[in-house]
Design a protein around this motif. Structure first.
Motif, PDB file in Angstrom:
ATOM      1  N   LEU A 200       0.831  -1.206   0.000  1.00 12.68           N
ATOM      2  CA  LEU A 200       0.000   0.000   0.000  1.00 12.68           C
ATOM      3  C   LEU A 200       0.866   1.256   0.000  1.00 12.68           C
ATOM      4  O   LEU A 200       0.543   2.250  -0.644  1.00 12.68           O
ATOM      5  CB  LEU A 200      -0.921   0.002   1.215  1.00 12.68           C
ATOM      6  CG  LEU A 200      -2.218  -0.784   1.053  1.00 12.68           C
ATOM      7  CD1 LEU A 200      -2.932  -0.915   2.379  1.00 12.68           C
ATOM      8  CD2 LEU A 200      -3.124  -0.089   0.045  1.00 12.68           C
ATOM      9  N   THR A 201       1.962   1.198   0.743  1.00 11.66           N
ATOM     10  CA  THR A 201       2.853   2.351   0.796  1.00 11.66           C
ATOM     11  C   THR A 201       3.466   2.607  -0.570  1.00 11.66           C
ATOM     12  O   THR A 201       3.542   3.751  -1.033  1.00 11.66           O
ATOM     13  CB  THR A 201       3.966   2.104   1.829  1.00 11.66           C
ATOM     14  OG1 THR A 201       3.360   1.714   3.051  1.00 11.66           O
ATOM     15  CG2 THR A 201       4.789   3.345   2.046  1.00 11.66           C
ATOM     16  N   ILE A 202       3.896   1.521  -1.221  1.00 14.88           N
ATOM     17  CA  ILE A 202       4.493   1.666  -2.546  1.00 14.88           C
ATOM     18  C   ILE A 202       3.449   2.221  -3.511  1.00 14.88           C
ATOM     19  O   ILE A 202       3.734   3.104  -4.322  1.00 14.88           O
ATOM     20  CB  ILE A 202       5.052   0.319  -3.037  1.00 14.88           C
ATOM     21  CG1 ILE A 202       6.263  -0.061  -2.183  1.00 14.88           C
ATOM     22  CG2 ILE A 202       5.428   0.384  -4.512  1.00 14.88           C
ATOM     23  CD1 ILE A 202       6.810  -1.432  -2.447  1.00 14.88           C
ATOM     24  N   MET A 203       2.211   1.717  -3.398  1.00 15.06           N
ATOM     25  CA  MET A 203       1.132   2.246  -4.233  1.00 15.06           C
ATOM     26  C   MET A 203       0.992   3.749  -4.014  1.00 15.06           C
ATOM     27  O   MET A 203       0.886   4.529  -4.963  1.00 15.06           O
ATOM     28  CB  MET A 203      -0.198   1.570  -3.886  1.00 15.06           C
ATOM     29  CG  MET A 203      -0.414   0.225  -4.544  1.00 15.06           C
ATOM     30  SD  MET A 203      -1.867  -0.589  -3.855  1.00 15.06           S
ATOM     31  CE  MET A 203      -3.163   0.266  -4.709  1.00 15.06           C
ATOM     32  N   GLY A 204       0.969   4.143  -2.750  1.00 15.10           N
ATOM     33  CA  GLY A 204       0.808   5.547  -2.410  1.00 15.10           C
ATOM     34  C   GLY A 204       1.941   6.370  -2.996  1.00 15.10           C
ATOM     35  O   GLY A 204       1.729   7.410  -3.617  1.00 15.10           O
ATOM     36  N   TYR A 205       3.141   5.851  -2.815  1.00 13.26           N
ATOM     37  CA  TYR A 205       4.305   6.569  -3.281  1.00 13.26           C
ATOM     38  C   TYR A 205       4.289   6.671  -4.804  1.00 13.26           C
ATOM     39  O   TYR A 205       4.583   7.708  -5.386  1.00 13.26           O
ATOM     40  CB  TYR A 205       5.575   5.856  -2.816  1.00 13.26           C
ATOM     41  CG  TYR A 205       6.798   6.534  -3.296  1.00 13.26           C
ATOM     42  CD1 TYR A 205       7.189   7.747  -2.744  1.00 13.26           C
ATOM     43  CD2 TYR A 205       7.534   6.013  -4.348  1.00 13.26           C
ATOM     44  CE1 TYR A 205       8.290   8.409  -3.217  1.00 13.26           C
ATOM     45  CE2 TYR A 205       8.637   6.674  -4.833  1.00 13.26           C
ATOM     46  CZ  TYR A 205       9.011   7.869  -4.257  1.00 13.26           C
ATOM     47  OH  TYR A 205      10.086   8.539  -4.748  1.00 13.26           O
ATOM     48  N   SER A 206       3.914   5.567  -5.433  1.00  8.37           N
ATOM     49  CA  SER A 206       3.910   5.511  -6.895  1.00  8.37           C
ATOM     50  C   SER A 206       2.890   6.501  -7.470  1.00  8.37           C
ATOM     51  O   SER A 206       3.193   7.257  -8.391  1.00  8.37           O
ATOM     52  CB  SER A 206       3.592   4.080  -7.338  1.00  8.37           C
ATOM     53  OG  SER A 206       3.601   3.981  -8.727  1.00  8.37           O
ATOM     54  N   VAL A 277      10.606   2.104  -4.193  1.00 10.74           N
ATOM     55  CA  VAL A 277      10.966   3.459  -4.614  1.00 10.74           C
ATOM     56  C   VAL A 277      11.565   3.420  -6.011  1.00 10.74           C
ATOM     57  O   VAL A 277      11.231   4.227  -6.887  1.00 10.74           O
ATOM     58  CB  VAL A 277      11.955   4.083  -3.606  1.00 10.74           C
ATOM     59  CG1 VAL A 277      12.578   5.341  -4.179  1.00 10.74           C
ATOM     60  CG2 VAL A 277      11.253   4.397  -2.304  1.00 10.74           C
ATOM     61  N   ILE A 278      12.443   2.431  -6.223  1.00 12.75           N
ATOM     62  CA  ILE A 278      13.087   2.325  -7.547  1.00 12.75           C
ATOM     63  C   ILE A 278      12.029   2.012  -8.615  1.00 12.75           C
ATOM     64  O   ILE A 278      11.981   2.647  -9.677  1.00 12.75           O
ATOM     65  CB  ILE A 278      14.178   1.232  -7.510  1.00 12.75           C
ATOM     66  CG1 ILE A 278      15.275   1.647  -6.524  1.00 12.75           C
ATOM     67  CG2 ILE A 278      14.759   1.004  -8.903  1.00 12.75           C
ATOM     68  CD1 ILE A 278      16.240   0.545  -6.181  1.00 12.75           C
TER      69      ILE A 278
END
Lengths: 318, 530
Positions: A200-206, A277-278
């Motif tokens: 979910l965090t990666i989704m948010g960040y993306s 992040v990458i």
């Protein structure tokens, strides 16, 4: 004043030239991830598979072979032993015990008793035992959260921008998520509740990353009414490149300590976020923008007043 | 845009100061806190069980047992009801949610239905709503009695509520500080015990139904043989000091529910640990009657279908006091007394999820978390300083204030900080600084395009604002979903991110702007350095 620039100003990198390559590579990676998801599959942690985790600290460096021998003697199926932190710290994982929920409790108690008897002075620092009914629900809830998050993102971007942007973001998100799941399969990192939080965090960040590029595309659509969409997208990416890389750098720097000092629970989280992040940064440039180009060519350009309207209406007053 | 009225500046500074004030109680020692007013001292971030150590247990009420109990009771009352009505039957078979009566004479079916409906009246009132608890229907020579769905649901609710009450009483007795006991879903109870490193005792206390009954022993019965009707064979828990099993009457003479008090003590003659108990008036009367009529016979004390002891009644006991001797240690005698005082659970409880963290592991986690946050902060600030110089420094100040404000908001809400919550603070560092990067990049861009200092800053802030809102809101939406569907510690992660992002909108756009404008007014550059 010294100003570190990650890329120099006014770059004119023709990112859209590589759009086919980017999409194909991404699609292949995601496809490979989907295959990996089914075979060999994920290493489900006890949150989702049920089972027992016990973290113990032995008075001297733990003797793994003898500990393994003793614990396999209990006939509790496969016993996984893992050292982490110091040689005295042992992580014991037991798969879900057959039988009812109470069977997990009995097994956990038995392991504790065995540890106390075989290695006197052992400190049991953490015990987690999850039964079958709970783990099934946790998994279902996790999946619902991921699904809803996806829908929420689609709706939000659709309202704030136009449907091409929303579709582009969600397709990119799907590609990002599958790759993250593939990362879990490749690295054998435990897939548990923390993994849902990580995804979910990666989704948010993306999405956050995409929104910035999209914002710029929308703005440039109004400024350069005659510029072909392909050039315009390239321009927008180049203009926001320093920000995109700068934010990625900061997020990377902030989760790096987690991967290094986070301890058993947070280390995996940190590692996955670094991967995320990458992935998210590269997908902003190589995936989300090309999709927008495919969906928006001839549409976003034609009838400029039309496409201008929602953008202007939603601009909040500062 | 770039003008800040005096009261606005005061307001911004006041918010920051309030942040510091409300974040402070988290860092005071216990003694200092005690000397502060409680409303202030209590506004602190609570540490989750994974950080302070403790036990999280999810218990499930065995609903099948609740229904089974009810059906058993129903069989008994059906039997006596049919007997009163003079209705002949060949068999009463319990079913999953009721029972079936096979009648000797099918002509009596209507009468049987009428009689069995009588079983309703007593309970319908208790369950309320006037809905009959039982559905009674005749079919040829058999009559079926079924518990209605509503009755089952009511009974389940009742069982869970009663269980929570008993669990609370039992845990209170163990002296655990600040336990959380809450209903979860239809048939579950969540128990959180801060500071309990070894939850075994609690689990044992909760894993015992503690249904105590006093029943007469059939001295002539043979435990190895098939028991007579109305009798049953129960194992002994005396630990080899008597027979391994007894034949006892099914009929309960006195129920543990009639106990008024129970205390552990020692027998003055033998020095053994015993449990002294005292009946209420109903129990005392029943106890007196039974002991009077059965002097010389053994009287079994049964706990959860195990016989604790079966002393012979030497003389009628009329004072309503008695003593249970068994193979007790100080701890087991105490625990039994606790169980008896707290009362019996309506159904067995099973632990379906346990998460226990020792206090020193919690302390280690906090240390690891603080080190991570400190290192993360230094790294991010290092980058911001390198990339944006003075403006980067302002971003770092904003970041620090942001952390303080987040802690302050979490304190005011008395939110719980978990290990993933610390990860959330770290991640927030990266996400919060994004707003500053956006703004700084914009200002730079405008400067490169040739705008003067004031104009570049004004346009930069205005243009970046929409983007900042868009990118942050998406994150907040996702974290709200994670909060709704997340469990336990993961909830803590979403809470810290949500408030971190919200406060960062203030620090990044308002506080930083204030600092930048102050800088501009002092230095009055015509162009910003790029």
């Amino acid at each position: 004043m010294f100003h570190l620039r990650l890329v120099r100003d006014n770059t004119r990198i023709p990112f859209m030239k590589g759009r086919h390559a980017g999409l194909i590579v991404s699609a292949l990676l995601s496809l490979a991830s989907v295959i990996l998801f089914f075979h060999p599959g994920l290493n489900y942690g006890i949150d989702f598979a049920g089972g027992i985790v016990i973290e113990a600290r032995t008075p001297q460096a733990a003797d793994f072979p003898s500990l393994r021998h003793t614990l396999s003697g209990l006939n509790m199926g496969q016993v996984q032993l893992q050292e982490f932190g110091s040689p005295q710290d042992v992580l014991i994982r037991l798969e879900r015990q057959p039988g009812d929920d109470a069977a997990q409790q009995r097994a956990a108690d038995q392991v504790r008793a065995t540890l106390a008897k075989e290695i006197p002075g052992t400190q049991v620092r953490r015990v987690e035992a999850v039964g079958a009914s709970v783990s099934g629900e946790l998994f279902a809830n996790g999946m619902i959260a991921l699904g809803l998050a996806m829908v929420a993102m689609l709706v939000y971007i659709w309202f704030r921008f136009e449907w091409q942007f929303g579709a582009g973001a969600v397709v990119t998100l799907l590609l990002d998520i599958t790759k993250t799941v593939g990362f879990y399969a490749v690295t054998d990192i435990q897939f548990n509740l923390t993994a849902i939080a990580a995804i979910l965090t990666i989704m948010g960040y993306s999405v956050n990353d995409k929104v910035v590029v999209y914002d710029r595309v929308r703005e440039n659509l109004r400024i350069y009414k005659k510029m072909p969409l392909r050039e315009l997208i390239d321009l927008s990416i180049n203009e926001t490149l320093n920000r995109t890389l700068g934010t990625s750098m900061c997020t990377f720097l902030s989760v790096l300590p987690l991967a290094i000092f986070g301890g058993e629970a947070l280390q995996d989280f940190g590692i996955v976020l670094i991967f995320g992040v990458i992935i998210a940064t590269s997908s902003s440039i190589f995936i989300a923008a090309p999709i927008l180009l495919f969906l928006g060519e001839n549409r976003l350009r034609r009838g400029s007043p039309d496409s201008e309207q929602p953008a202007a209406a939603t601009k909040p007053a500062p | 845009m770039l003008y800040f009225s005096r009261w606005k500046i005061y307001l911004i500074l006041a918010v920051c100061a309030a942040g510091v004030i409300f974040a402070l109680p988290n860092f005071f020692s216990r003694e200092t806190l005690a000397s502060l007013p409680s409303w202030y001292a209590n506004s602190r971030v609570h540490l989750g069980l994974d950080l302070r150590g403790g036990s999280h247990l999810l218990l499930e009420v065995d609903m099948a047992a609740v229904v089974r109990d009810r059906v058993e009771g129903l069989v008994d009352s059906a039997r006596s009801q049919l007997r009163t009505g003079n209705i002949g039957y060949t068999a009463i078979t319990p079913a999953e949610k009721g029972l079936t009566v096979r009648l000797r004479d099918p002509a009596q079916a209507d009468e049987a239905v009428k009689q069995l409906r009588q079983l309703n009246s007593g309970n319908a009132g208790v369950l309320g709503g006037g809905t009959p608890e039982l559905d009674v229907a005749a079919n040829g020579d058999s009559v079926t009695v079924t518990l209605s769905e509503k009755a089952l649901r009511d009974r389940a609710t009742q069982a869970v509520e009663q269980s929570i009450e008993i669990v609370r009483r039992r845990i209170d007795e163990t002296g655990v500080n600040e336990p959380t006991i809450a209903r979860q879903g239809g048939d579950r109870i969540l128990v959180q015990l801060p500071g309990v490193e070894d939850p075994d005792r609690v689990k044992r206390l909760l894993g015992t139904t503690a249904k105590m009954t006093f029943r007469l022993v059939d001295v002539n019965g043979d435990p190895a043989a098939r028991p007579q009707p109305g009798m049953e064979v129960l194992p002994s828990a005396e630990g080899g000091r008597g027979p391994a099993a007894y034949v006892v009457r099914k009929k309960v003479e006195v129920d543990g529910a009639n106990l008024k008090n129970a205390q552990a003590g020692t027998n003055s003659q033998t020095g053994e640990w015993v449990v002294n108990f005292e009946f209420d008036s109903v129990g005392a009367r029943r106890f007196a009657e039974v002991t009077q009529a059965n002097v010389g016979r053994p009287f079994a004390i049964v706990l959860d279908n195990k016989i604790i002891s079966a002393p012979v009644i030497r003389e009628p006991i009329i004072g309503g006091r008695g003593q249970i001797s068994g193979n007790f240690s100080a701890q087991t005698a105490n625990d039994l007394a606790v169980l008896l005082r707290a009362g019996a659970l309506p159904a067995p409880l099973t632990v379906i999820e346990e998460r226990t963290v020792g206090p020193d592991l919690g302390a280690d986690s906090i240390r690891a978390g603080l080190i991570s946050v400190a290192v993360g902060f230094v790294l991010v600030c290092g980058y911001m300083l390198a990339a944006y110089g003075t403006f980067g420094f302002y971003a770092c100040v904003a970041l620090l204030v942001n952390i303080i404000l987040t802690v302050a908001v979490l304190s005011l809400l008395q939110a719980t900080l978990t290990l993933p919550g610390i990860a959330g603070i770290l991640l927030m560092l990266g996400l919060a600084v994004d707003a500053n990067i956006l703004i700084n990049e914009r200002i730079r861009e405008e400067t490169v395009r040739g705008r003067g200092a004031f104009s570049a800053m004004e346009t930069g802030f205005r243009r970046a604002y929409a983007t900042v809102v868009d990118s942050n809101l998406t994150t907040v939406i996702k974290m709200i979903l994670l909060f709704i569907f997340g469990v336990g510690a993961v909830k803590g992660f979403s809470v810290t991110i949500i408030f971190g992002i919200l406060t960062s909108m203030f620090t990044a756009t308002v506080l930083v702007r204030l600092m930048m404008v102050a800088w501009l007014r002092r230095h009055r550059p015509s162009m910003l350095p790029t």
